[in-house]
Scaffold this active site. Structure first.
Site, PDB file in Angstrom:
ATOM      1  N   HIS A 107       0.803  -1.219   0.000  1.00 24.61           N
ATOM      2  CA  HIS A 107       0.000   0.000   0.000  1.00 24.61           C
ATOM      3  C   HIS A 107       0.836   1.269   0.000  1.00 24.61           C
ATOM      4  CE1 HIS A 107      -3.355  -2.548   0.059  1.00 24.61           C
ATOM      5  NE2 HIS A 107      -4.225  -1.582   0.267  1.00 24.61           N
ATOM      6  N   GLU A 166      -9.907  13.834  14.662  1.00 25.29           N
ATOM      7  CA  GLU A 166      -9.360  14.081  13.320  1.00 25.29           C
ATOM      8  C   GLU A 166     -10.100  15.272  12.719  1.00 25.29           C
ATOM      9  OE1 GLU A 166      -8.743  11.087  10.415  1.00 25.29           O
ATOM     10  OE2 GLU A 166      -7.577   9.785  11.740  1.00 25.29           O
ATOM     11  N   ASP A 215      -6.308   4.709   9.890  1.00 23.05           N
ATOM     12  CA  ASP A 215      -7.711   4.856   9.462  1.00 23.05           C
ATOM     13  C   ASP A 215      -8.185   3.627   8.702  1.00 23.05           C
ATOM     14  OD1 ASP A 215      -7.578   7.361  10.485  1.00 23.05           O
ATOM     15  OD2 ASP A 215      -7.572   8.410   8.561  1.00 23.05           O
TER      16      ASP A 215
HETATM   17  P1  FAD Z   1       4.209  -1.910   2.092  1.00 26.27           P
HETATM   18  O1  FAD Z   1       3.744  -0.842   1.186  1.00 26.27           O
HETATM   19  O2  FAD Z   1       4.135  -3.298   1.609  1.00 26.27           O
HETATM   20  O3  FAD Z   1       5.651  -1.601   2.646  1.00 26.27           O
HETATM   21  C1  FAD Z   1       6.015  -0.313   3.073  1.00 26.27           C
HETATM   22  C2  FAD Z   1       7.511  -0.267   3.438  1.00 26.27           C
HETATM   23  O4  FAD Z   1       7.716  -1.022   4.613  1.00 26.27           O
HETATM   24  C3  FAD Z   1       8.420  -0.885   2.380  1.00 26.27           C
HETATM   25  O5  FAD Z   1       9.637  -0.207   2.357  1.00 26.27           O
HETATM   26  C4  FAD Z   1       8.606  -2.291   2.861  1.00 26.27           C
HETATM   27  O6  FAD Z   1       9.811  -2.881   2.395  1.00 26.27           O
HETATM   28  C5  FAD Z   1       8.601  -2.091   4.371  1.00 26.27           C
HETATM   29  N1  FAD Z   1       8.084  -3.250   5.073  1.00 26.27           N
HETATM   30  C6  FAD Z   1       6.926  -3.906   4.850  1.00 26.27           C
HETATM   31  N2  FAD Z   1       6.799  -4.906   5.724  1.00 26.27           N
HETATM   32  C7  FAD Z   1       7.875  -4.859   6.524  1.00 26.27           C
HETATM   33  C8  FAD Z   1       8.327  -5.636   7.623  1.00 26.27           C
HETATM   34  N3  FAD Z   1       7.638  -6.677   8.075  1.00 26.27           N
HETATM   35  N4  FAD Z   1       9.509  -5.312   8.207  1.00 26.27           N
HETATM   36  C9  FAD Z   1      10.233  -4.258   7.757  1.00 26.27           C
HETATM   37  N5  FAD Z   1       9.871  -3.513   6.718  1.00 26.27           N
HETATM   38  C10 FAD Z   1       8.701  -3.803   6.115  1.00 26.27           C
HETATM   39  N6  FAD Z   1      -0.830   5.209   7.256  1.00 26.27           N
HETATM   40  C11 FAD Z   1      -1.069   5.706   8.488  1.00 26.27           C
HETATM   41  O7  FAD Z   1      -0.150   5.869   9.288  1.00 26.27           O
HETATM   42  N7  FAD Z   1      -2.349   6.037   8.863  1.00 26.27           N
HETATM   43  C12 FAD Z   1      -3.412   5.842   8.061  1.00 26.27           C
HETATM   44  O8  FAD Z   1      -4.538   6.127   8.448  1.00 26.27           O
HETATM   45  C13 FAD Z   1      -3.195   5.289   6.776  1.00 26.27           C
HETATM   46  N8  FAD Z   1      -4.227   5.053   5.946  1.00 26.27           N
HETATM   47  C14 FAD Z   1      -3.991   4.504   4.723  1.00 26.27           C
HETATM   48  C15 FAD Z   1      -5.075   4.241   3.887  1.00 26.27           C
HETATM   49  C16 FAD Z   1      -4.873   3.683   2.642  1.00 26.27           C
HETATM   50  C17 FAD Z   1      -6.054   3.396   1.754  1.00 26.27           C
HETATM   51  C18 FAD Z   1      -3.550   3.402   2.204  1.00 26.27           C
HETATM   52  C19 FAD Z   1      -3.297   2.843   0.844  1.00 26.27           C
HETATM   53  C20 FAD Z   1      -2.453   3.673   3.020  1.00 26.27           C
HETATM   54  C21 FAD Z   1      -2.671   4.230   4.291  1.00 26.27           C
HETATM   55  N9  FAD Z   1      -1.612   4.499   5.151  1.00 26.27           N
HETATM   56  C22 FAD Z   1      -1.851   5.005   6.401  1.00 26.27           C
HETATM   57  C23 FAD Z   1      -0.219   4.332   4.707  1.00 26.27           C
HETATM   58  C24 FAD Z   1       0.399   3.027   5.171  1.00 26.27           C
HETATM   59  O9  FAD Z   1       0.763   3.119   6.526  1.00 26.27           O
HETATM   60  C25 FAD Z   1       1.637   2.753   4.339  1.00 26.27           C
HETATM   61  O10 FAD Z   1       1.236   2.517   3.015  1.00 26.27           O
HETATM   62  C26 FAD Z   1       2.468   1.612   4.857  1.00 26.27           C
HETATM   63  O11 FAD Z   1       3.542   1.455   3.987  1.00 26.27           O
HETATM   64  C27 FAD Z   1       1.752   0.313   5.106  1.00 26.27           C
HETATM   65  O12 FAD Z   1       1.407  -0.374   3.968  1.00 26.27           O
HETATM   66  P2  FAD Z   1       1.802  -1.912   3.723  1.00 26.27           P
HETATM   67  O13 FAD Z   1       1.646  -2.713   4.941  1.00 26.27           O
HETATM   68  O14 FAD Z   1       1.070  -2.294   2.531  1.00 26.27           O
HETATM   69  O15 FAD Z   1       3.385  -1.813   3.480  1.00 26.27           O
END
Ligand code: FAD
Length: 539
Positions: A102, A278, A165
């Protein structure tokens, strides 16, 4: 190796060698043979559908790029085996954890030379969350989605305290950033609610870390953008879960009154306080702008248009009060006392009441609605900024009332947080003031939309916003940062840079991990175009 393993080893090796021939990868055959020979408990795949499924992200801002292979681990040891192989290989090929993909700007991507570790628990055979009700914590796999952590803890009447969120994000993914929502003013971000981690470092060691053990690594990994290790287990603090939520929205036409009320509300920490604070900017109505929820429904007595004057900018304060069924007699009274102190437009109160789980999972409903209209899988040129409190009204004038005009293409969140709820030892970066605001411009680019909804227009608007902040000397920090040059990263981390760089040298000296963040250069990739100033001594 038994016959089955030998066959899959040969298949993988063959497929990878085909890839080398086809696209001329830098990673040498001997390294690939080493990956193919590893005896994983989970499985390594080069199947085209697996490669395609990790080749882009929610942002959809970059062309999809398939990695060399995808690992579906079954354990931390699987992750460690892969990283150790990368660490000893001649090219130190990149390895990136992918939570739920994400990210916006390819942060979980690994490039054609690397291997993606698909951490998402739903895609692996990794351990289930383990709730320790007496000790008030839950142990979860790093790729667990927060929605599943919630479901598991609710079985015990418990839940984590600090949220995002949207819950279809992985634990490791949000802890690598911060994890923020309307509870952060009181509980701090999610990274302030972690008791212990298991981490696979860039040398392939599995290390346990906490406040007491391997402290430097513990704080470094929290908010560390995946640079020092892959989180395989997190121990998260939990509390008794409320049953219901009273969810209230009120409107303001005065930015000053809106922010004064928000700041007042986040100063309350006793029993008599809201549990979530918020807010958002209302520029115009419509699904794309209000996808976070369809709150302003037909059932509400007031239409936004009736309080909006001359198409001017309105601000919406969003607050909730949690309660148990047994408190339903006193909840109205408590809310009334709190609301009396606020200066919103009196006719603009929107209220709803729902189960705690439905409130926390509210954005998923919006996701389903957008998906049904093909509006979810579109490019998302999001910009998330932390703005110091002292400059938020300048930001309002310059951006909400200036650069944005009366048009946007997605929700614009704005809410304050208390810096003292953030542990300064973590790698997360916030402005240098006691109070700061998150401003999240969560825009969707629409091919068939108006000019102001087109990707290039929105990207240009982001650039203008950053330029405005620089010219007006508003010292903003990007949340979920994305920077193009080493110099920008050094400026982003500011005083934390030396510590960040030294942790990298200690725990990922060959720059194997999370190369998609583009902070440090991996030897097998050429991430930054050569620039005369990029070879600064500090690099
Ligand atoms: P990825 O996108 O898969 O990874 C993000 C980064 O973290 C990459 O660099 C990856 O290599 C690293 N990573 C992933 N897993 C691990 C692990 N286990 N150990 C170490 N590194 C790792 N953020 C907020 O804080 N508050 C919100 O309310 C919020 N709302 C969101 C709503 C939507 C619809 C979306 C799309 C995103 C939102 N986000 C929010 C952002 C979100 O926190 C980031 O996108 C975050 O990267 C988490 O997504 P992911 O788990 O898919 O991680």
């Amino acid at each position: 190796m038994n016959r089955e393993m030998t066959t899959s080893f040969l298949l993988i090796t063959f497929a990878i060698c085909k890839l080398i021939i086809a696209v001329g990868l830098n990673v040498g055959p001997s390294e690939l043979l080493r990956i193919g020979a590893i005896d994983f408990d989970g499985h390594l795949t080069v199947h085209s559908s697996d490669l395609a499924s990790v080749s882009s992200d929610f942002g959809m801002l970059k062309s999809p790029e398939e990695p060399l292979a995808v690992l579906h681990p079954s354990s931390a040891e699987d992750v460690a085996r892969l990283v150790r192989t990368a660490y000893v290989s001649a090219m130190a090929f990149p390895v990136s954890a992918r939570g739920h993909g994400h990210s916006i700007n390819g942060q979980a991507a690994v490039g054609r030379n690397g291997v993606v570790v698909e951490m998402n628990h739903r895609e692996t055979r990794t351990p289930e969350p383990l709730v320790r009700a007496e000790e008030m914590y839950v142990d979860v796999w790093g790729g667990e989605l927060w929605v599943d952590v919630l479901k598991k803890t609710l079985e015990h009447g418990l839940a984590p305290k600090s949220w995002t969120d949207y819950l279809y994000l992985s634990v490791g993914g949000t802890l690598s950033n911060a994890g923020i929502s309307g509870q952060a003013f009181h509980h701090g971000p999610q990274i302030s609610n972690v008791l212990e981690l298991d981490v696979v470092t860039g040398k392939g060691e599995v290390m346990r870390c906490s406040e007491e053990e391997n402290t430097k690594l513990f704080h470094g990994v929290l908010g560390g953008l995946g640079q020092f290790g892959i989180i395989t287990r997190a121990r998260i603090s939990i509390e008794p879960a409320p049953q219901r939520v009273r969810w209230i929205r009120v409107l303001y036409s005065s930015f000053k009154m809106f922010t004064e009320d928000q700041e007042y509300l986040i100063s309350l920490h006793g029993q008599l306080k809201f549990d979530y604070v918020e807010g958002f900017v209302i520029v115009d109505e419509g699904l794309v702008n209000n996808w976070r929820s369809s709150f302003f429904s037909r059932h509400n007595p007031v239409k936004i248009s009736s309080v909006s004057s001359n198409g001017s900018v309105l601000y919406c304060l969003e607050i909730t009060k949690n309660y148990h069924d047994s408190d339903s007699e006193t909840i109205d009274q408590e809310i009334e006392i709190l609301m009396k102190k606020l200066n919103f437009i009196p006719t603009s109160v929107f209220t709803t009441d729902l189960q705690y789980v439905d409130f926390l999972d509210r954005v998923h409903k919006a996701e389903l609605k957008l998906r049904s209209k093909n509006l979810w899988e579109v490019p998302h040129p999001w910009l998330n900024l932390f703005v110091p409190k002292s400059r938020i009204s300048d930001f309002d004038k310059g951006v909400f009332k200036g650069i944005l005009g009366n048009k946007t293409s997605g929700p614009i969140l704005i809410y304050p947080m208390n810096k003292d709820k953030w542990d300064e030892r973590s790698s997360a970066v916030t402005p240098d003031e006691e109070l700061f605001y998150l401003v999240a411009l969560l825009r969707s680019a629409l091919k068939d939309g108006e000019e102001t909804q087109k990707l290039e227009y929105l990207k240009d608007q982001n650039r203008r916003i950053m330029e405005f902040c620089e010219q007006a000397k508003i010292d903003v920090k990007q949340y979920l940062p994305h920077h193009a040059t080493p110099e920008e990263w050094v400026a982003h981390f500011g005083e934390k840079w030396d510590q960040f760089r030294s942790l990298k040298a200690e725990f990922d000296p060959r720059h194997i991990l999370a190369t998609g963040q583009r902070i440090f250069q991996n030897p097998s990739l050429s991430l930054f175009p050569p620039s005369s100033s990029s070879s600064s001594a500090s690099w």
